[in-house]
Design a protein around this motif. Structure first.
Motif, PDB file in Angstrom:
ATOM      1  N   THR A  75       0.852  -1.198   0.000  1.00 21.26           N
ATOM      2  CA  THR A  75       0.000   0.000   0.000  1.00 21.26           C
ATOM      3  C   THR A  75       0.887   1.248   0.000  1.00 21.26           C
ATOM      4  O   THR A  75       2.078   1.171   0.324  1.00 21.26           O
ATOM      5  CB  THR A  75      -0.929   0.032   1.227  1.00 21.26           C
ATOM      6  OG1 THR A  75      -0.124  -0.056   2.418  1.00 21.26           O
ATOM      7  CG2 THR A  75      -1.892  -1.148   1.199  1.00 21.26           C
ATOM      8  N   ASP A  76       0.304   2.391  -0.360  1.00 22.02           N
ATOM      9  CA  ASP A  76       1.066   3.647  -0.458  1.00 22.02           C
ATOM     10  C   ASP A  76       2.304   3.475  -1.333  1.00 22.02           C
ATOM     11  O   ASP A  76       3.391   3.965  -1.018  1.00 22.02           O
ATOM     12  CB  ASP A  76       1.487   4.140   0.942  1.00 22.02           C
ATOM     13  CG  ASP A  76       0.298   4.528   1.791  1.00 22.02           C
ATOM     14  OD1 ASP A  76      -0.648   5.123   1.241  1.00 22.02           O
ATOM     15  OD2 ASP A  76       0.309   4.233   3.001  1.00 22.02           O
ATOM     16  N   LEU A  77       2.135   2.762  -2.445  1.00 21.41           N
ATOM     17  CA  LEU A  77       3.260   2.476  -3.344  1.00 21.41           C
ATOM     18  C   LEU A  77       2.817   2.725  -4.797  1.00 21.41           C
ATOM     19  O   LEU A  77       2.619   1.788  -5.574  1.00 21.41           O
ATOM     20  CB  LEU A  77       3.725   1.029  -3.155  1.00 21.41           C
ATOM     21  CG  LEU A  77       5.119   0.660  -3.667  1.00 21.41           C
ATOM     22  CD1 LEU A  77       6.185   1.553  -3.057  1.00 21.41           C
ATOM     23  CD2 LEU A  77       5.424  -0.808  -3.381  1.00 21.41           C
ATOM     24  N   PRO A  78       2.655   3.997  -5.190  1.00 18.71           N
ATOM     25  CA  PRO A  78       2.177   4.317  -6.541  1.00 18.71           C
ATOM     26  C   PRO A  78       3.079   3.785  -7.653  1.00 18.71           C
ATOM     27  O   PRO A  78       2.627   3.587  -8.785  1.00 18.71           O
ATOM     28  CB  PRO A  78       2.142   5.844  -6.557  1.00 18.71           C
ATOM     29  CG  PRO A  78       2.101   6.256  -5.116  1.00 18.71           C
ATOM     30  CD  PRO A  78       2.866   5.210  -4.372  1.00 18.71           C
ATOM     31  N   ILE A  79       4.361   3.558  -7.345  1.00 14.00           N
ATOM     32  CA  ILE A  79       5.311   3.097  -8.362  1.00 14.00           C
ATOM     33  C   ILE A  79       5.142   1.612  -8.670  1.00 14.00           C
ATOM     34  O   ILE A  79       5.735   1.098  -9.638  1.00 14.00           O
ATOM     35  CB  ILE A  79       6.763   3.375  -7.894  1.00 14.00           C
ATOM     36  CG1 ILE A  79       7.756   3.341  -9.079  1.00 14.00           C
ATOM     37  CG2 ILE A  79       7.200   2.375  -6.830  1.00 14.00           C
ATOM     38  CD1 ILE A  79       7.547   4.388 -10.102  1.00 14.00           C
ATOM     39  N   GLN A 131      14.779   3.466 -11.990  1.00 10.15           N
ATOM     40  CA  GLN A 131      14.266   4.313 -10.917  1.00 10.15           C
ATOM     41  C   GLN A 131      13.133   3.625 -10.149  1.00 10.15           C
ATOM     42  O   GLN A 131      13.028   3.774  -8.927  1.00 10.15           O
ATOM     43  CB  GLN A 131      13.789   5.651 -11.491  1.00 10.15           C
ATOM     44  CG  GLN A 131      14.931   6.497 -12.042  1.00 10.15           C
ATOM     45  CD  GLN A 131      14.590   7.966 -12.180  1.00 10.15           C
ATOM     46  OE1 GLN A 131      13.993   8.560 -11.283  1.00 10.15           O
ATOM     47  NE2 GLN A 131      14.976   8.573 -13.278  1.00 10.15           N
ATOM     48  N   SER A 132      12.313   2.838 -10.845  1.00  3.67           N
ATOM     49  CA  SER A 132      11.225   2.126 -10.146  1.00  3.67           C
ATOM     50  C   SER A 132      11.789   1.042  -9.236  1.00  3.67           C
ATOM     51  O   SER A 132      11.326   0.868  -8.104  1.00  3.67           O
ATOM     52  CB  SER A 132      10.245   1.521 -11.153  1.00  3.67           C
ATOM     53  OG  SER A 132      10.805   0.427 -11.851  1.00  3.67           O
ATOM     54  N   ILE A 133      12.794   0.320  -9.695  1.00  2.00           N
ATOM     55  CA  ILE A 133      13.402  -0.745  -8.890  1.00  2.00           C
ATOM     56  C   ILE A 133      14.185  -0.139  -7.731  1.00  2.00           C
ATOM     57  O   ILE A 133      14.184  -0.676  -6.615  1.00  2.00           O
ATOM     58  CB  ILE A 133      14.279  -1.644  -9.787  1.00  2.00           C
ATOM     59  CG1 ILE A 133      13.360  -2.497 -10.667  1.00  2.00           C
ATOM     60  CG2 ILE A 133      15.212  -2.522  -8.964  1.00  2.00           C
ATOM     61  CD1 ILE A 133      14.072  -3.308 -11.725  1.00  2.00           C
TER      62      ILE A 133
END
Length: 370
Positions: free
Chosen positions: A192-196, A254-256
């Motif tokens: 949760t709270d992880l838009p990426i 950047q996402s990783i």
């Protein structure tokens, strides 16, 4: 006079929080190495490709003739081997331009896999109660194969790590959530709270395509991306061919990076609540390095995570340091309005430690001079 040393105490004993710190720092070094090497490698490939095209153009220019209708090429027999070599080298350079970014993405996800495996092992090292969350039974005959209980425990942990790494990257997070929830008796979440997350999932799924399908889109790729609301997935069809150029790789990197750092810090703070100050320092240092290297968006995301999502801090001084750096990231990214808003939301009147930083960021240079 020297102090007598206790022979039973190791001189360089590693504290539990340093296990997290070391794993996180090594992860950053490894994926940064890939992100920094890809542009250099692609630059060399581009130079080679350009040279090979020039050589091929020169070859055809030397052995071509023109009439009013068309241009013809006639390769002399004694030049055919030269043509063959130039053609193979040109095709090889063109293939390298496509394959190398794919392989870098595969390596990027592999480093993340190694990192999450290391983090998972650390959880067992810092809290043995996690062992009781494992659902594994042994027969008496199997138990007798081990010399002692420690060897059995090591075997159980290693098998569970192997099992974790065979799951999809989303299910890896869900498995860790379930283990910790079972251990603590309280609901625990990493997703949760992880838009990426959709961007991260798409990158790991694309990696699977490169490893197993040579980049050709499968039904599983589309279903998993739709499940996690990946943007633009409706435009991709089965049997489409996907690539991973430098721009795409940077987005995946950047996402990783973001998922890996957030994961490490959530687990660090959950398992070692008395070492939050050390965690704050580590997170702030990571963000500051990102600012220094121009990764402002990533720095902003991590500092927002550290000051807005994370509620407990080791000290108010450390929290304010992260807030100043968050404002700095916005300021250097030419968003001075947001930087000012961040600074105005805090009380800087107590003490002098942050007054210079705040004055400079507010461009009150007369106050800064004083």
């Amino acid at each position: 006079m020297t102090e007598d040393k206790n022979p039973l105490v190791e001189e360089n004993e590693i504290e539990d929080y340093e296990l997290f710190e070391s794993a996180i720092d090594d992860f950053i070094i490894e994926i940064d190495a890939l992100a920094e090497t890809l542009p250099l490698t692609m630059g060399l490939v581009s130079v080679k490709l350009r040279n090979k095209r020039k050589q091929m153009d020169k070859f055809f220019e030397d052995f071509s003739s023109k009439d009013d209708k068309e241009q013809k090429f006639k390769i002399p027999l004694d030049k055919f081997n030269l043509f063959n070599r130039l053609d193979n080298e040109l095709n090889g350079a063109e293939a390298a331009q496509t394959i190398l970014p794919r392989n870098f993405l595969v390596s990027l996800v592999s480093q993340y896999d190694a990192y999450i495996g290391e983090l998972y092992r650390i959880l067992f090292d810092v809290n043995e109660k996690l062992l009781f969350s494992l659902d594994r039974e042994f027969s008496f005959q199997e138990i007798l194969k081990f010399e002692d209980l420690d060897e059995l425990i090591d075997f159980m942990i290693e098998k569970d790590v192997e099992s974790l790494l065979r799951e999809s990257h989303f299910e890896q997070l869900r498995t860790i959530e379930r283990r910790i929830t079972k251990m603590t008796g309280k609901e625990f979440t990493l997703t949760t709270d992880l838009p990426i997350l959709p961007t991260f999932i798409e990158a790991t799924e694309r990696r699977n395509l490169f490893v197993h399908c040579n980049g050709i889109v499968s039904r599983q790729y589309i279903e998993n991306c739709k499940k996690h609301n990946v943007e633009g997935i409706d435009k991709i069809k089965i049997n489409d061919l996907l690539h991973a150029g430098p721009i795409y790789f940077n987005k995946a990197y950047q996402s990783i990076f973001e998922v890996g750092i957030k994961l490490g810090h959530v687990l660090w703070r959950k398992f070692l609540p008395d070492k939050i100050l050390e965690a704050d320092k580590n997170l702030n240092n990571i963000a500051y390095d990102l600012i220094y290297n121009g990764y402002y968006d990533l720095a902003k995301t991590l500092l927002q995570f550290g000051t807005e999502i994370i509620k407990k801090h080791g000290s108010q001084e450390m929290r304010k340091t992260m807030i100043v750096n968050k404002a700095l990231a916005f300021y250097l990214d030419n968003d001075k309005k947001t930087a000012l808003k961040i600074l105005d939301s805090e009380d800087w009147s107590i003490g002098n430690q942050f007054k210079l930083s705040v004055a400079v960021l507010k461009e009150d240079f007369e106050l800064a001079r004083k």
